[in-house]
Design an enzyme around this catalytic site. Structure first.
Site, PDB file in Angstrom:
ATOM      1  N   CYS A 198       0.810  -1.224   0.000  1.00 19.52           N
ATOM      2  CA  CYS A 198       0.000   0.000   0.000  1.00 19.52           C
ATOM      3  C   CYS A 198       0.843   1.274   0.000  1.00 19.52           C
ATOM      4  O   CYS A 198       0.315   2.365  -0.171  1.00 19.52           O
ATOM      5  CB  CYS A 198      -0.893   0.013   1.236  1.00 19.52           C
ATOM      6  SG  CYS A 198       0.092  -0.011   2.732  1.00 19.52           S
TER       7      CYS A 198
ATOM      8  N   CYS B 236      -0.889  -5.305   6.809  1.00 22.61           N
ATOM      9  CA  CYS B 236      -0.600  -4.107   7.606  1.00 22.61           C
ATOM     10  C   CYS B 236       0.232  -4.451   8.838  1.00 22.61           C
ATOM     11  O   CYS B 236       1.038  -3.636   9.288  1.00 22.61           O
ATOM     12  CB  CYS B 236      -1.888  -3.443   8.050  1.00 22.61           C
ATOM     13  SG  CYS B 236      -3.045  -3.183   6.718  1.00 22.61           S
TER      14      CYS B 236
HETATM   15 FE1  FES Z   1      -1.178   0.278   4.382  1.00 19.83          FE
HETATM   16 FE2  FES Z   1      -2.610  -0.935   6.146  1.00 19.83          FE
HETATM   17  S1  FES Z   1      -3.264  -0.288   4.196  1.00 19.83           S
HETATM   18  S2  FES Z   1      -0.538  -0.474   6.261  1.00 19.83           S
END
Ligand code: FES
Length: 127
Positions: free
Chosen positions: A37, A106
């Site tokens: 992400c 995450c």
């Molecule tokens: Fe990036 Fe959770 S979406 S760390």
């Protein structure tokens, strides 16, 4: 589980994260980015006789990243650096009563940033 699949404990750590901040002149520092992400996590540790006496984190990340970092700092505080080194993302997620599967990535950030901080401490110690 709460709506969206988050446990109460995740929500609680997200709303009231522990150990947020920066430690000046840390004995160990770790920074990792999440390739999934693009979020970033930093962990700072103070160590005395190989025991983590203080730990803080700073993150540019989602709610799960905040909750897992908060949890990992709680788990690592007062522990031997070798114990901290063995903590995995699953330990952190279990301690939070689980994370939705799509959010498991995450929790990598928190565990990996802690490991990097310990590696940095060990590297400095050798010098
Ligand atoms: Fe990036 Fe959770 S979406 S760390």
């Amino acid at each position: 589980m709460e709506p969206m699949g988050y446990s109460k404990k995740v929500m609680e750590h997200f709303m009231n994260p522990r150990n947020v901040g920066v430690i000046k002149n840390p004995d160990g520092y770790g920074k990792v980015g999440n390739p999934v992400c693009g979020d970033v996590m930093e962990i700072f540790i103070k160590v005395k006789d190989d025991i983590i006496t203080d730990i803080k984190f700073k993150t540019f990340g989602c709610g799960s990243a905040i909750a897992t970092s908060s949890m990992v700092t709680e788990l690592a505080k007062g522990k031997h650096v070798d114990v901290a080194m063995k903590m995995t993302r699953d330990d952190v997620a279990d301690e939070l009563n689980g994370l939705p599967p799509q959010k498991m990535h995450c929790s990598n950030l928190a565990a990996n940033a802690l490991h990097e901080a310990v590696k940095d401490y060990k590297k400095k110690k050798r010098k």
